[in-house]
Design a protein around this motif. Structure first.
Motif, PDB file in Angstrom:
ATOM      1  N   ILE A   1       0.865  -1.379   0.052  1.00  0.00           N
ATOM      2  CA  ILE A   1      -0.075   0.127   0.043  1.00  0.00           C
ATOM      3  C   ILE A   1       0.834   1.165   0.135  1.00  0.00           C
ATOM      4  N   GLY A   2       1.034   1.813  -1.127  1.00  0.00           N
ATOM      5  CA  GLY A   2       1.734   3.350  -1.484  1.00  0.00           C
ATOM      6  C   GLY A   2       2.915   2.574  -2.124  1.00  0.00           C
ATOM      7  N   ALA A   3       2.996   2.264  -3.367  1.00  0.00           N
ATOM      8  CA  ALA A   3       4.120   2.084  -4.202  1.00  0.00           C
ATOM      9  C   ALA A   3       5.023   3.009  -4.909  1.00  0.00           C
ATOM     10  N   GLY A   4       5.300   4.003  -3.868  1.00  0.00           N
ATOM     11  CA  GLY A   4       6.223   4.922  -4.267  1.00  0.00           C
ATOM     12  C   GLY A   4       7.539   4.457  -4.453  1.00  0.00           C
ATOM     13  N   ALA A   5       8.635   5.360  -3.866  1.00  0.00           N
ATOM     14  CA  ALA A   5      10.015   4.975  -3.811  1.00  0.00           C
ATOM     15  C   ALA A   5      10.371   3.705  -2.967  1.00  0.00           C
ATOM     16  N   VAL A   6       9.868   3.778  -2.013  1.00  0.00           N
ATOM     17  CA  VAL A   6      10.129   2.714  -0.856  1.00  0.00           C
ATOM     18  C   VAL A   6       9.104   1.383  -1.092  1.00  0.00           C
ATOM     19  N   GLY A   7       8.028   1.759  -1.164  1.00  0.00           N
ATOM     20  CA  GLY A   7       6.904   0.343  -1.827  1.00  0.00           C
ATOM     21  C   GLY A   7       7.366  -0.108  -2.942  1.00  0.00           C
TER      22      GLY A   7
ATOM     23  N   ASP B   1      -6.085   0.483  -7.289  1.00  0.00           N
ATOM     24  CA  ASP B   1      -6.157   1.841  -6.662  1.00  0.00           C
ATOM     25  C   ASP B   1      -6.912   1.932  -5.624  1.00  0.00           C
ATOM     26  N   GLY B   2      -7.004   0.742  -5.040  1.00  0.00           N
ATOM     27  CA  GLY B   2      -7.858   0.701  -3.721  1.00  0.00           C
ATOM     28  C   GLY B   2      -7.806  -0.767  -3.271  1.00  0.00           C
TER      29      GLY B   2
ATOM     30  N   ASP C   1      -6.418 -15.237   3.186  1.00  0.00           N
ATOM     31  CA  ASP C   1      -5.798 -15.491   4.540  1.00  0.00           C
ATOM     32  C   ASP C   1      -4.316 -15.353   4.632  1.00  0.00           C
ATOM     33  N   ASP C   2      -3.587 -15.699   3.333  1.00  0.00           N
ATOM     34  CA  ASP C   2      -2.225 -15.599   3.329  1.00  0.00           C
ATOM     35  C   ASP C   2      -1.689 -14.515   3.069  1.00  0.00           C
ATOM     36  N   ASP C   3      -2.511 -13.245   3.014  1.00  0.00           N
ATOM     37  CA  ASP C   3      -1.776 -11.885   2.582  1.00  0.00           C
ATOM     38  C   ASP C   3      -1.314 -11.084   3.807  1.00  0.00           C
ATOM     39  N   VAL C   4      -0.369 -10.378   3.414  1.00  0.00           N
ATOM     40  CA  VAL C   4       0.281  -9.431   4.318  1.00  0.00           C
ATOM     41  C   VAL C   4       0.426  -7.939   3.783  1.00  0.00           C
ATOM     42  N   LEU C   5      -0.287  -7.146   4.544  1.00  0.00           N
ATOM     43  CA  LEU C   5      -0.159  -5.811   4.086  1.00  0.00           C
ATOM     44  C   LEU C   5       1.174  -5.128   4.206  1.00  0.00           C
TER      45      LEU C   5
ATOM     46  N   ALA D   1      -7.721   2.154   6.241  1.00  0.00           N
ATOM     47  CA  ALA D   1      -9.112   2.108   6.772  1.00  0.00           C
ATOM     48  C   ALA D   1     -10.140   1.214   6.057  1.00  0.00           C
ATOM     49  N   PRO D   2      -9.722   0.878   4.696  1.00  0.00           N
ATOM     50  CA  PRO D   2     -10.606  -0.060   4.101  1.00  0.00           C
ATOM     51  C   PRO D   2     -10.396  -1.466   3.947  1.00  0.00           C
ATOM     52  N   TRP D   3      -9.040  -1.786   4.773  1.00  0.00           N
ATOM     53  CA  TRP D   3      -8.400  -3.120   4.774  1.00  0.00           C
ATOM     54  C   TRP D   3      -8.842  -3.890   5.950  1.00  0.00           C
ATOM     55  N   PRO D   4      -9.149  -5.365   5.843  1.00  0.00           N
ATOM     56  CA  PRO D   4      -9.456  -5.933   6.881  1.00  0.00           C
ATOM     57  C   PRO D   4      -8.689  -6.115   8.251  1.00  0.00           C
ATOM     58  N   SER D   5      -9.130  -5.847   9.442  1.00  0.00           N
ATOM     59  CA  SER D   5      -8.264  -5.902  10.593  1.00  0.00           C
ATOM     60  C   SER D   5      -7.749  -7.147  11.004  1.00  0.00           C
TER      61      SER D   5
END
Length: 315
Positions: A6-12, A60-61, A67-71, A85-89
């Motif tokens: 989330i945030g695919a700029g320089a670092v992401g 873009d959102g 179940d195996d996702d990592v944010l 805010a939009p992502w499952p906790s």
């Protein structure tokens, strides 16, 4: 395991590209023209050794999660709450960000939070393009469970990072390293306000002030000597043909005219701790305030002179 950056700029963008090159599933989350370029053309990763366009899925959102996702959160700190805010906790979140407040903020909603200390000299000034100047590795990334420790997932993330172009380290005291990185990042506002290569004395005054605050607060931080020994020559900054290297993250925020800057979470963190523990922080307060004014006014980097900044600090 799939990494949603989330945030695919320089670092992401660099982290996502290297994970993708290492054989991992990756989704890059971006906005506006950058998202459109990623969707249409893929991500172009430029390094001192090569230029490669990678066909990484982009969004873009929020996307349907597994179940195996990592944010992997790589936005600026001021965008943390809105970005998550939009992502499952119930998903784990890795805070690949400057500053030390993000992990605590994220922990209010997400149970599994991981700090990442990012040493990764990169820039993103053009849609769809990220330039990573580190050599022989693009970056060194310390990962640990927040607030302390290394679990199975932290170790796996570090191992995955290390498969292509990055050095990943599972680090139990990751926040100590992040506080050490914070000290270095206090000069970001100086670079943004005065321009590259100037204001070293002001930056050092901000760091000396911060060390007093951290010592008074009893907060541990890595030293410059430790950082140099750990990094060695793994992430040396090299020029890239045809790519003019700009400044750090705050400099890039002003260069892009983004309208915001992360000074509240860098210099402002020291101001906050100083107020909590009764330690004056005039240098960091002026840097925080003036960096925000420049961002809000969409002034380019280097719009202030050192004499002007010093006069404000002395006042």
């Amino acid at each position: 395991m799939r990494y949603i950056v989330i945030g695919a700029g320089a670092v992401g963008g660099t982290i996502g590209a290297r994970l993708f090159q290492g054989g991992h599933e990756v989704v890059l989350v971006a906005r506006g023209a950058h998202y459109e370029a990623l969707k249409r053309d893929g991500l172009r990763l430029i390094t001192p050794e090569s230029s490669e366009t990678l066909d990484i899925p982009a969004a873009d959102g929020p996307v349907p999660t597994r179940d195996d996702d990592v944010l992997v959160l790589a936005t600026k700190s001021q965008d943390t709450i809105a970005a998550l805010a939009p992502w499952p906790s119930d998903l784990p979140v890795v805070c690949a960000q400057n500053g030390v407040d993000n992990e605590r903020t994220v922990l209010r909603r997400f149970e599994r939070v991981y700090g990442m200390c990012v040493w990764l000299p990169a820039q993103h000034l053009e849609p769809g393009v990220v330039a990573a100047h580190g050599h022989p590795y693009s970056g060194m990334l310390h990962v640990g469970r927040y607030p302390q420790g290394v679990d199975e997932l932290a170790q796996r993330i570090a191992d995955d990072l290390g498969k292509r172009g990055l050095v990943g380290r599972a680090t139990p005291d990751v926040m100590r390293w992040k506080h050490g990185k914070l000290l270095g990042n206090l000069g970001n506002a100086v670079e943004a306000l005065l321009g590259r290569g100037t204001g070293a004395e002001i930056a050092e005054r901000a760091r000396a002030e911060a060390r007093t605050v951290l010592d008074t607060a009893g907060i541990a931080y890595s030293t410059t000597e430790e950082e140099l020994a750990r990094r060695g020559h793994n992430v040396d900054i090299r020029p890239i043909d045809g790519v003019a290297r700009g400044g750090g993250s705050s400099w890039q925020s002003l260069a892009r005219g983004s309208g915001s800057i992360e000074a509240d979470y860098l210099n402002g963190e020291i101001v906050l701790l100083g107020r909590l523990h009764g330690v004056p922080t005039p240098v960091n307060e002026v840097l925080r305030r003036e960096a925000n004014r420049s961002a809000a006014g969409r002034r380019p980097p280097g719009s202030m002179s050192a004499d002007e900044l010093l006069a404000l600090i002395e006042a």
